[in-house]
Design an enzyme around this catalytic site. Sequence first.
Site, PDB file in Angstrom:
ATOM      1  N   LYS A   3       0.827  -1.215   0.000  1.00 23.18           N
ATOM      2  CA  LYS A   3       0.000   0.000   0.000  1.00 23.18           C
ATOM      3  C   LYS A   3       0.859   1.262   0.000  1.00 23.18           C
ATOM      4  O   LYS A   3       2.039   1.235   0.372  1.00 23.18           O
ATOM      5  CB  LYS A   3      -1.008  -0.057   1.149  1.00 23.18           C
ATOM      6  N   ARG A  24      -3.357 -10.170   4.910  1.00 24.08           N
ATOM      7  CA  ARG A  24      -3.740 -10.226   3.488  1.00 24.08           C
ATOM      8  C   ARG A  24      -2.573  -9.688   2.681  1.00 24.08           C
ATOM      9  O   ARG A  24      -2.246  -8.509   2.785  1.00 24.08           O
ATOM     10  CB  ARG A  24      -5.012  -9.393   3.268  1.00 24.08           C
TER      11      ARG A  24
HETATM   12  N1  HH2 Z   1      -7.321  -4.082   0.417  1.00 25.01           N
HETATM   13  C1  HH2 Z   1      -7.624  -4.067  -0.896  1.00 25.01           C
HETATM   14  C2  HH2 Z   1      -8.685  -4.824  -1.393  1.00 25.01           C
HETATM   15  N2  HH2 Z   1      -9.421  -5.589  -0.580  1.00 25.01           N
HETATM   16  N3  HH2 Z   1      -9.883  -6.418   1.579  1.00 25.01           N
HETATM   17  C3  HH2 Z   1      -9.608  -6.446   2.891  1.00 25.01           C
HETATM   18  N4  HH2 Z   1     -10.334  -7.223   3.716  1.00 25.01           N
HETATM   19  N5  HH2 Z   1      -8.583  -5.702   3.427  1.00 25.01           N
HETATM   20  C4  HH2 Z   1      -7.795  -4.904   2.666  1.00 25.01           C
HETATM   21  O1  HH2 Z   1      -6.891  -4.238   3.217  1.00 25.01           O
HETATM   22  C5  HH2 Z   1      -8.067  -4.847   1.259  1.00 25.01           C
HETATM   23  C6  HH2 Z   1      -9.135  -5.635   0.752  1.00 25.01           C
HETATM   24  C7  HH2 Z   1      -6.803  -3.235  -1.817  1.00 25.01           C
HETATM   25  O2  HH2 Z   1      -5.660  -3.922  -2.212  1.00 25.01           O
HETATM   26  P1  HH2 Z   1      -5.524  -4.728  -3.574  1.00 25.01           P
HETATM   27  O3  HH2 Z   1      -6.459  -5.884  -3.601  1.00 25.01           O
HETATM   28  O4  HH2 Z   1      -4.111  -5.070  -3.772  1.00 25.01           O
HETATM   29  O5  HH2 Z   1      -5.870  -3.665  -4.677  1.00 25.01           O
HETATM   30  P2  HH2 Z   1      -7.173  -3.311  -5.544  1.00 25.01           P
HETATM   31  O6  HH2 Z   1      -8.286  -2.984  -4.643  1.00 25.01           O
HETATM   32  O7  HH2 Z   1      -6.703  -2.129  -6.366  1.00 25.01           O
HETATM   33  O8  HH2 Z   1      -7.501  -4.501  -6.396  1.00 25.01           O
END
Ligand code: HH2
Length: 266
Positions: A216, A248
């Site tokens: 992040k 995660r």
């Molecule tokens: N962060 C993201 C997406 N989903 N779910 C939970 N429970 N906790 C988190 O911190 C979280 C999440 C964002 O990260 P990422 O999946 O890498 O990116 P994107 O939303 O751009 O697909």
Amino acid sequence: MIPLEERFPRPSVIGVVNVTPDSFSDGGVHLDPDIAAAAARGMFEDGAAIVDVGGESTRPGAAGVSAEEELGRVVPVLERLGGEIPVSIDTSKAEVARAALERGAILVNDVTALQGDPELAGVVADSGAYLCLMHMQGEPRTMQAEPRYGDVAVEVAAFLDERMEFAVAAGIAEERICLDPGIGFGKTVEHNLELVRRLDVLLALGRPVVVGFSRKSTLRKLTGSDDLLGASVAAAVAAFERGATILRVHDVKPTVDALTVAGAIA
Ligand code: HH2
């Protein structure tokens, strides 16, 4: 049903597979369903307890996608996995969750904490799936504009407590629920750090806590580097040491190794 804390003992790792063109760290990497399914299997072999498949980016500034678009991204991946490995579906849409649960997903990860789709709570309740409730201030399109809190830890915990009550009232057993402070979702660098530093405030709600700090932008701001592997592993270990149960992450193997060592020392 096995309580979530037994099914995912501390520490457990959720591997992230974003089947999107625009996710902030792995956008476009797993758009091909064969590549996404292979990545998911690899994460499981590397020690992930479960793999989180998502078809909609929630990065700051992201616009939403239709259920049709999201289904078109995640269903081919779930079909290729055929229930072989434990899968979580990262969605706030009832229709997408239903399709994933029918294809063997066991956890619904909703970044809106059941506020996005009025039908999602019923789908989770009927399926017997596990549920992750995450805190977000605002919505992805605008959430990083000017995040504000009085006491971030207390406010995030109060929100999650209220959402958990809502979920339980909808028929989802508390022992199926985990809570997530939502690192980066309407939070400044200092808010994100304080949430992990004061994770005890969230742990006081009595449910397992998920922390997703992996790759992040806070880590980039702190290190000034674009290579966020070391920073992500450090954040996972710090969260684990303050009581997080589930981490995660995008880089499963180095995180699992780090948590094995941190757990052995603890
Ligand atoms: N962060 C993201 C997406 N989903 N779910 C939970 N429970 N906790 C988190 O911190 C979280 C999440 C964002 O990260 P990422 O999946 O890498 O990116 P994107 O939303 O751009 O697909």
